[in-house]
Motif scaffolding. Structure first.
Motif, short mmCIF file in Angstrom:
data_model
loop_
_atom_site.label_atom_id
_atom_site.label_comp_id
_atom_site.label_asym_id
_atom_site.label_seq_id
_atom_site.Cartn_x
_atom_site.Cartn_y
_atom_site.Cartn_z
N GLN A 1 0.81 -1.22 0.00
CA GLN A 1 0.00 0.00 0.00
C GLN A 1 0.85 1.27 0.00
O GLN A 1 0.33 2.36 -0.22
N THR A 2 2.14 1.15 0.27
CA THR A 2 3.04 2.30 0.31
C THR A 2 4.27 2.01 -0.53
O THR A 2 4.50 0.89 -0.96
N GLY A 3 5.10 3.04 -0.72
CA GLY A 3 6.36 2.85 -1.44
C GLY A 3 6.27 3.30 -2.89
O GLY A 3 5.19 3.43 -3.46
N PRO A 4 7.43 3.53 -3.51
CA PRO A 4 7.45 4.07 -4.88
C PRO A 4 6.89 3.12 -5.93
O PRO A 4 6.55 3.57 -7.04
N TYR A 5 6.80 1.82 -5.64
CA TYR A 5 6.31 0.87 -6.63
C TYR A 5 4.84 0.49 -6.39
O TYR A 5 4.33 -0.41 -7.05
N ARG A 6 4.16 1.15 -5.48
CA ARG A 6 2.83 0.70 -5.06
C ARG A 6 1.82 0.57 -6.20
O ARG A 6 0.92 -0.27 -6.15
N ASP A 7 1.97 1.38 -7.24
CA ASP A 7 1.00 1.36 -8.34
C ASP A 7 1.41 0.45 -9.50
O ASP A 7 0.71 0.39 -10.51
N ARG A 8 2.52 -0.25 -9.33
CA ARG A 8 2.93 -1.17 -10.38
C ARG A 8 2.09 -2.44 -10.36
O ARG A 8 1.76 -2.95 -9.30
N LYS A 9 1.81 -2.95 -11.55
CA LYS A 9 1.23 -4.28 -11.64
C LYS A 9 2.38 -5.29 -11.55
O LYS A 9 3.51 -5.00 -11.92
N GLY A 10 2.07 -6.45 -11.05
CA GLY A 10 3.12 -7.45 -10.90
C GLY A 10 2.63 -8.85 -11.18
O GLY A 10 1.45 -9.15 -11.06
N TYR A 11 3.56 -9.69 -11.58
CA TYR A 11 3.27 -11.09 -11.87
C TYR A 11 4.34 -11.95 -11.22
O TYR A 11 5.44 -11.48 -10.89
N ASP A 12 4.02 -13.22 -11.06
CA ASP A 12 4.90 -14.14 -10.35
C ASP A 12 6.36 -14.02 -10.78
O ASP A 12 7.25 -13.83 -9.95
N THR A 13 6.61 -14.15 -12.06
CA THR A 13 7.99 -14.13 -12.53
C THR A 13 8.65 -12.77 -12.37
O THR A 13 9.87 -12.68 -12.22
N ILE A 14 7.86 -11.70 -12.41
CA ILE A 14 8.42 -10.36 -12.18
C ILE A 14 8.92 -10.26 -10.75
O ILE A 14 10.01 -9.71 -10.48
N PHE A 15 8.15 -10.79 -9.80
CA PHE A 15 8.59 -10.77 -8.40
C PHE A 15 9.82 -11.66 -8.21
O PHE A 15 10.74 -11.31 -7.47
N GLN A 16 9.84 -12.80 -8.89
CA GLN A 16 11.02 -13.66 -8.80
C GLN A 16 12.26 -12.93 -9.31
O GLN A 16 13.35 -13.04 -8.74
N ALA A 17 12.08 -12.17 -10.38
CA ALA A 17 13.22 -11.45 -10.96
C ALA A 17 13.67 -10.31 -10.06
O ALA A 17 14.86 -10.21 -9.71
N LEU A 18 12.75 -9.46 -9.66
CA LEU A 18 13.11 -8.28 -8.87
C LEU A 18 13.71 -8.65 -7.51
O LEU A 18 14.60 -7.96 -7.01
N SER A 19 13.21 -9.73 -6.93
CA SER A 19 13.64 -10.09 -5.57
C SER A 19 15.01 -10.74 -5.52
O SER A 19 15.58 -10.90 -4.44
N GLY A 20 15.54 -11.14 -6.66
CA GLY A 20 16.82 -11.85 -6.66
C GLY A 20 16.68 -13.35 -6.72
O GLY A 20 17.68 -14.06 -6.86
N ILE A 21 15.46 -13.87 -6.62
CA ILE A 21 15.27 -15.32 -6.65
C ILE A 21 15.77 -15.90 -7.97
O ILE A 21 16.46 -16.93 -8.00
N ILE A 22 15.44 -15.25 -9.08
CA ILE A 22 15.89 -15.75 -10.39
C ILE A 22 17.41 -15.67 -10.50
O ILE A 22 18.04 -16.56 -11.06
N ASP A 23 18.01 -14.64 -9.97
CA ASP A 23 19.47 -14.51 -10.03
C ASP A 23 20.16 -15.62 -9.26
O ASP A 23 21.29 -16.00 -9.59
N LEU A 24 19.50 -16.15 -8.24
CA LEU A 24 20.09 -17.21 -7.43
C LEU A 24 19.83 -18.61 -7.98
O LEU A 24 20.39 -19.59 -7.48
#
Length: 396
Positions: free
Chosen positions: A128-151
C-alpha cells in the motif's frame, strides 16, 4: 466438524495467490464465497490446460470447495450487493491495485465501519506504500526483482525461474497466515484489522539465508546449481543411465557415505573430515563423488545410502512423485466429482488435524452457481427482487 467451521470468507481475488489461500481455508472448514464477474469470472477459468468437459485444470487447482457469486461491480446495485455480502464476513481477501477497492466503495474503512470485526487482507504486488505501489506485478516479475531468479540455475548458465509459481504460491501461504493471525488477534482485541501484504515483501523475506551471508560476509550470493553454499556434499549427482540422486551429508554422514561409494582413502584423509574443509575443497570432493556415483545404478545406490543412514533422495519427475507409494499412502492425490468432467484428480491440502473431520475436497464452483441461494438466504432478497437483478444483468 472442521477447525474453521463457522468462519465466513469473501474472496475478491483472482488467478493464484488469493485463490490458493482461500482454498486452504475453505478445505479446513471456512465458508468461502468467491465474488466474480458475470460472463467471464476469474480469468483463470479459461487458462490452459483444460480437462475433457472444459474445466480449466489451473482453476481447479486453486478454487475447490468454494461458492461462486457472479455480480457486476461496475454497477451501483452490484457494488451494493458485494458490500452486503462482505459486511457479513469474518475475512475479506482482495488483490486489486492499492485504492481499487476504495473506488468501488468496498475498502477497509467503509466495510469496517459496519463490520468492525472484519479481517481485511489486501494482497498487492508491492504493498500500500512505497514508490512501486501502483505497479502491476506477476509471479515471474517478483522472482526477478527479488533476486530469486538470479540465485537459481548453474554458475555457468543463465538465471532461471523456479519450476513452480513460487512468488504466487508463497504469497498464498502468507495470505492464509495473515487471515488466521488476524482472526486470532480478534479474539483478544475484539476487533478486526487491515493486512497490507506485499508479494514483493514476501519474496524479499525468503532471502533470509542469502541475506545472512551478505550481512556476515559482504558477498553477493550467486547461482550454484543444486549445491549448498555452506555444506559439502549437498548436491545432485548423476548415476549410471543418466538418472540423478541428491545426496546431503554432514560430518557424521561423511565416513558412511565414503564407505558406500568405496572412497576409502578419502574417508581416512583428515583433510575431508570436517565440513568447513570440504567446503574449501569443494571441487575435489565433487569430482570424487561424481565419478563414484556415475558407476552406480540410482535405485541401488539410493537404497544403500539410506540403509547406511546417509540422507539421499531420487530427483523425481512430476509423474514419478505423484505415483510414489508414499505420496499415495499419505492421500495427497485425491479426486473430486466435477459435473462436466466426472472424476477429476487433484492434490490435497497437506495438514491433518486430529479430532476433526477430514478436510473438504469438493469440485470448484461453476460461475455464479451460488448467486441465487446467497441473495435469498443470506441477503434476504425476495424472488421478485432476485429476478429483477438477473433480468438487468446485475448478477448471473
Amino acid at each position: 466438524m472442521r477447525p474453521l467451521d463457522g468462519i465466513r470468507i469473501v474472496d475478491f481475488s483472482r488467478v493464484l495467490a488469493g485463490p490458493m489461500a482461500t482454498q486452504i481455508l475453505a478445505e479446513f472448514g471456512a465458508e468461502v464465497t468467491k465474488i466474480e464477474r458475470p460472463g467471464t469470472g476469474d480469468e483463470s477459468r479459461v487458462f490452459e490446460p483444460v480437462f475433457d468437459g472444459g474445466q480449466s485444470a489451473y482453476y481447479s487447482a486453486f478454487n475447490r470447495s468454494k461458492r461462486s457469486v457472479a455480480v457486476d461491480m461496475k454497477t451501483d446495485e452490484g457494488r451494493k450487493l458485494a458490500f452486503e455480502i462482505a459486511a457479513q464476513a469474518d475475512v475479506l481477501v482482495e488483490n486489486f491495485l492499492p485504492g481499487g477497492m476504495d473506488k468501488l466503495g468496498l475498502g477497509y474503512e467503509a466495510l469496517s465501519a459496519v463490520n468492525p470485526g472484519l479481517v481485511y487482507v489486501s494482497n498487492t504486488g508491492f504493498g500500500q506504500t512505497g514508490p512501486y505501489r501502483d505497479r502491476k506485478g506477476y509471479d515471474t516479475i517478483f522472482q526477478a526483482l527479488s533476486g530469486i531468479i538470479d540465485l537459481t540455475g548453474h554458475a555457468d548458465g543463465p538465471p532461471a525461474k523456479v519450476g513452480v509459481p513460487f512468488a504466487d504460491m508463497t504469497s498464498g501461504l502468507w495470505i492464509a497466515i495473515s487471515a488466521l493471525t488476524g482472526l486470532l488477534g480478534r479474539v483478544s482485541s475484539g476487533k478486526g484489522c487491515h493486512v497490507d501484504l506485499s508479494m514483493m515483501d514476501v519474496q524479499v523475506s525468503l532471502l533470509a539465508l542469502p541475506a545472512a551471508r551478505h550481512f556476515a560476509l559482504g558477498e553477493t550470493p550467486g547461482r550454484i546449481g543444486t549445491e549448498h553454499p555452506g555444506r559439502v556434499p549437498s548436491a545432485a549427482y548423476q548415476c549410471a543411465g543418466g538418472a540423478w540422486l541428491f545426496i546431503s551429508a554432514s560430518d557424521q554422514h561423511w565416513p558412511l557415505l565414503c564407505d558406500v561409494l568405496g572412497l576409502t582413502e578419502m574417508a581416512s584423509d583428515a583433510r575431508f573430515s570436517k565440513n568447513r574443509d570440504r567446503v574449501r575443497l569443494r571441487d575435489e570432493v565433487t569430482a570424487a563423488l561424481s565419478a563414484a556415483c556415475a558407476t552406480r545404478d540410482r535405485t541401488e545406490l539410493a537404497e544403500a545410502l539410506r540403509a547406511a543412514g546417509v540422507p539421499a533422495g531420487e530427483v523425481n519427475t512430476v509423474p514419478e512423485i505423484l505415483n510414489d507409494p508414499h505420496t499415495r499412502v499419505r492421500g495427497m492425490v485425491d479426486a473430486f466429482d466435477d459435473p462436466d468432467h466426472g472424476t477429476t484428480p487433484g492434490l490435497r491440502t497437506p495438514a491433518r488435524f486430529s479430532g476433526y473431520d477430514a478436510h473438504r475436497f469438493e469440485a470448484p464452483p461453476k460461475l455464479g452457481a451460488d448467486t441465487r441461494t446467497i441473495l435469498s438466504d443470506e441477503l434476504g432478497l425476495t424472488p421478485d427482487q432476485i429476478a429483477a437483478l438477473y433480468e438487468k444483468g446485475i448478477v448471473a
